[in-house]
Design a protein around this motif. Structure first.
Motif, short mmCIF file in Angstrom:
data_model
loop_
_atom_site.label_atom_id
_atom_site.label_comp_id
_atom_site.label_asym_id
_atom_site.label_seq_id
_atom_site.Cartn_x
_atom_site.Cartn_y
_atom_site.Cartn_z
N CYS A 365 0.82 -1.10 0.00
CA CYS A 365 0.00 -0.07 -0.40
C CYS A 365 0.93 1.52 -0.09
N GLY A 370 1.94 -0.83 4.20
CA GLY A 370 2.13 -2.73 4.26
C GLY A 370 1.80 -3.50 3.17
N TRP A 372 -0.17 -5.80 0.60
CA TRP A 372 -1.87 -5.80 0.21
C TRP A 372 -2.16 -6.77 0.70
N GLU A 373 -1.68 -7.52 0.49
CA GLU A 373 -2.57 -8.91 1.12
C GLU A 373 -3.56 -8.26 2.39
N LYS A 374 -3.01 -7.97 3.05
CA LYS A 374 -3.61 -7.95 4.62
C LYS A 374 -5.06 -6.30 3.96
N HIS A 375 -4.93 -5.92 2.60
CA HIS A 375 -5.46 -4.45 2.32
C HIS A 375 -6.79 -5.05 1.95
N ASP A 376 -6.59 -6.47 1.39
CA ASP A 376 -7.59 -7.20 0.03
C ASP A 376 -9.01 -8.31 0.96
N ASN A 379 -10.00 -7.47 4.20
CA ASN A 379 -9.25 -7.23 5.47
C ASN A 379 -9.21 -6.38 6.40
N TYR A 381 -7.37 -2.76 7.89
CA TYR A 381 -5.94 -2.27 7.58
C TYR A 381 -6.20 -0.58 7.74
#
Length: 598
Positions: A365, A370, A372-376, A379, A381
């Protein structure tokens, strides 16, 4: 100065320096260059200094309620205290007596006069005296001291005969064989450089042509015989060379007179072949000279005219502008590092989903760096959450480094943009000078609109000349301000700069906008603005004088090291109470630095 031929080398100040640049062409006749082992010039270098202005007029430095109020204040105080002589600036008129602008013909005459005096002093023909003078960088003082202290050493160094002969060339009086072409020549058909080695005219001509083709080294050639060091000088060249080669040799001799002398400088303007001679041994401090072509430059450093700042300030500023260091600073300020491979990345699309280039391909991001898998996929963030650490001034090392780099770029841009803007305004003012000057395209129309003869518009031309000079001076104060670290002097400097800027803007607006308004009002109605013209002329003349005095005061303050200028108490109090700006945050201004450097 422009080169005089297509095959010339870059000009060097000494034959040794030229020889380092390359060897002779194997297809051409070789020639021998003198070693010209130069001793240090004798004599002290006299520094050129500014003289104090006779005028003791001072301007009040303080805030004014309005621009009109500023003009009214000057009007009420009386303009008899303002120096309103002809010309642009007092110190420019003063320093004009410290140098002379010379054309090519005047340079040749000056060189011949200089050579003749030295020739009489050391009892040599002018051609040999010129060779001696060039060995000592055209310093008569150096010739005087070295010639009479060790004449033999000087003769050996220059290539003169040790037996005291003053012969610069000789003609054969018997039939001889030329040892270059091996043809037999009758009496009077061969020449030598005052030595015993005679060659035919054709071989001498080819020898000189080869030397001239290789540039300024032709001034140091010796006899073609490898065992002889006799100098080949102007008399012999004029005798054996064709007209074209002899002319080029003479041009190189004039170039040497200017470029090796401590007192002379070529005007650096494109297409100008004039030179400026300083009235002294050498100019070692800032002194602006103005060529007849209109270009101004400093006699000490050769850069464009930069009064009131020093040559060191200009050198540092120009190096800053030419360097690539600001590009690196821009990268630091406007890019972020990939959290995985630490490669700098510039955001060039709208979304915050960043993908590093191969082979890394890490996705992160842009806002929080951070993964991007924590934003997709909805999830959790925290990009939208306020960071308490930032509020308390706690930064990571990378964030602090990027913020400091951005501050550095913004500070540079602040000064550079103003430095460049004043130069653009100066060029526009010079265009107005040309348009309103004698034979200018607008002079007749403006005179008709005002209902006066053209000769009465000299005050308008003088105003724009003053504007151009003030723009130039104000421009260089920003280079000074960028390198000024002393907080106490910065207050004095910015106050002087502000007051000078204010008086300049009043003058420029009156000369440009008010003039155009009057001309537009008078269109088609002759004599309609006669009364307004009678008000406009003294107002513009007064503002011209006021701006002149403001800038003269600023120049004197710079010359004195900003040591004796008092700041208005209200201005000092306001600055003392000023709150420093907060640390800048990232914004979307990536294009600013690129646009600037294009």
């Amino acid at each position: 100065m422009a080169s005089t031929g297509d095959n010339e080398e870059e000009y060097h100040s000494s034959p040794e320096e030229a020889e380092e640049g390359g060897g002779d062409d194997v297809d051409r006749m070789s020639f021998r260059s003198a070693s010209n082992e130069s001793d240090n010039d004798a004599g002290a270098d006299d520094d050129c200094t500014y003289g104090d202005s006779d005028s003791n007029d001072d301007c009040t430095y303080g805030d004014s309620d309005s621009d009109d109020g500023l003009y009214d204040e000057y009007e009420e105080e009386g303009l008899e205290e303002v120096d309103d002589e002809g010309g642009i600036l007092d110190e420019m008129r003063f320093t004009a007596t410290q140098y002379a602008v010379l054309t090519m013909d005047e340079l040749r005459a000056r060189q011949e006069e200089h050579t003749a005096r030295v020739a009489d002093l050391i009892a040599l023909p002018p051609a040999l005296a010129a060779a001696v003078l060039r060995h000592f960088k055209w310093s008569a003082q150096g010739v005087w001291e070295r010639w009479f202290s060790d004449e033999r050493k000087v003769r050996n160094a220059v290539g003169l005969r040790e037996d005291g002969s003053a012969l610069s060339r000789a003609v054969n009086d018997a039939t001889l064989t030329c040892y270059i072409c091996f043809e037999v020549q009758g009496p009077g058909e061969m020449r030598s450089a005052g030595c015993a080695h005679f060659y035919c005219r054709g071989c001498w001509s080819g020898y000189v042509r080869t030397a001239v083709g290789d540039g300024v080294r032709c001034l140091s050639i010796r006899c073609p015989d490898m065992a002889c060091s006799a100098a080949v000088v102007r008399d012999l060249v004029d005798d054996v060379a064709d007209a074209k080669d002899a002319k080029r040799y003479g041009e190189f001799l004039v170039r040497s007179y200017v470029e090796e002398s401590k007192r002379l400088r070529w005007c650096p303007a494109a297409g100008c072949d004039r030179a400026v001679e300083f009235d002294g041994e050498k100019c070692t401090v800032q002194l602006d000279a103005w060529c007849a072509c209109g270009h101004g430059f400093c006699l000490a450093c050769g850069e464009e005219a930069h009064r009131p700042v020093s040559c060191d300030t200009v050198r540092v500023w120009m190096e800053k502008n030419r360097s690539d260091s600001e590009t690196a600073q821009w990268v630091l300020a406007n890019t972020k590092h990939c959290p995985e491979c630490r490669r700098p990345i510039e955001k060039n699309h709208g979304c915050m989903h960043m993908t590093c280039s191969p082979p890394c391909k890490h996705q992160f991001c842009w806002l929080c760096l951070g993964p991007w898998e924590k934003h997709d996929g909805g999830n959790f963030y925290n990009c939208n959450r306020y960071n308490e650490a930032w509020a308390e001034g706690k930064y990571t090392e990378e964030e602090l480094r990027r913020s400091q780099a951005k501050v550095s770029v913004d500070r540079y841009l602040h000064y550079y943009e103003r430095w460049a803007a004043h130069e653009r305004s100066r060029q526009k003012a010079l265009e107005d000078v040309a348009a309103l000057g004698k034979d200018g395209s607008q002079r007749e129309a403006v005179a008709a609109a005002f209902g006066v003869v053209e000769t009465e518009l000299d005050f308008l031309e003088e105003a724009f000349r003053q504007v151009a000079e003030c723009r130039r001076m104000l421009r260089w104060t920003y280079a000074f301000g960028y390198n000024l670290d002393d907080p106490a002097k910065r207050d004095l400097f910015e106050d002087l700069q502000s007051q000078a800027d204010k008086s300049l803007e009043l003058l420029h607006e009156c000369a440009e906008k008010d003039r155009k308004d009057l001309v537009a009002e008078a269109a088609g109605v002759r004599g309609a603005v006669a009364d307004k013209y009678l008000e406009f002329r003294p107002k513009l003349s007064s503002l011209t004088a006021v701006a002149r005095n403001h800038f003269e005061n600023m120049a004197r303050a710079f010359r004195d090291g900003l040591a004796e200028v008092e700041v208005d108490p209200a201005v000092a109090a306001r600055r003392a109470a000023a709150v420093p700006p907060p640390l800048p945050k990232d914004d979307d201004d990536d294009h600013r630095f690129d646009d600037l450097r294009m």
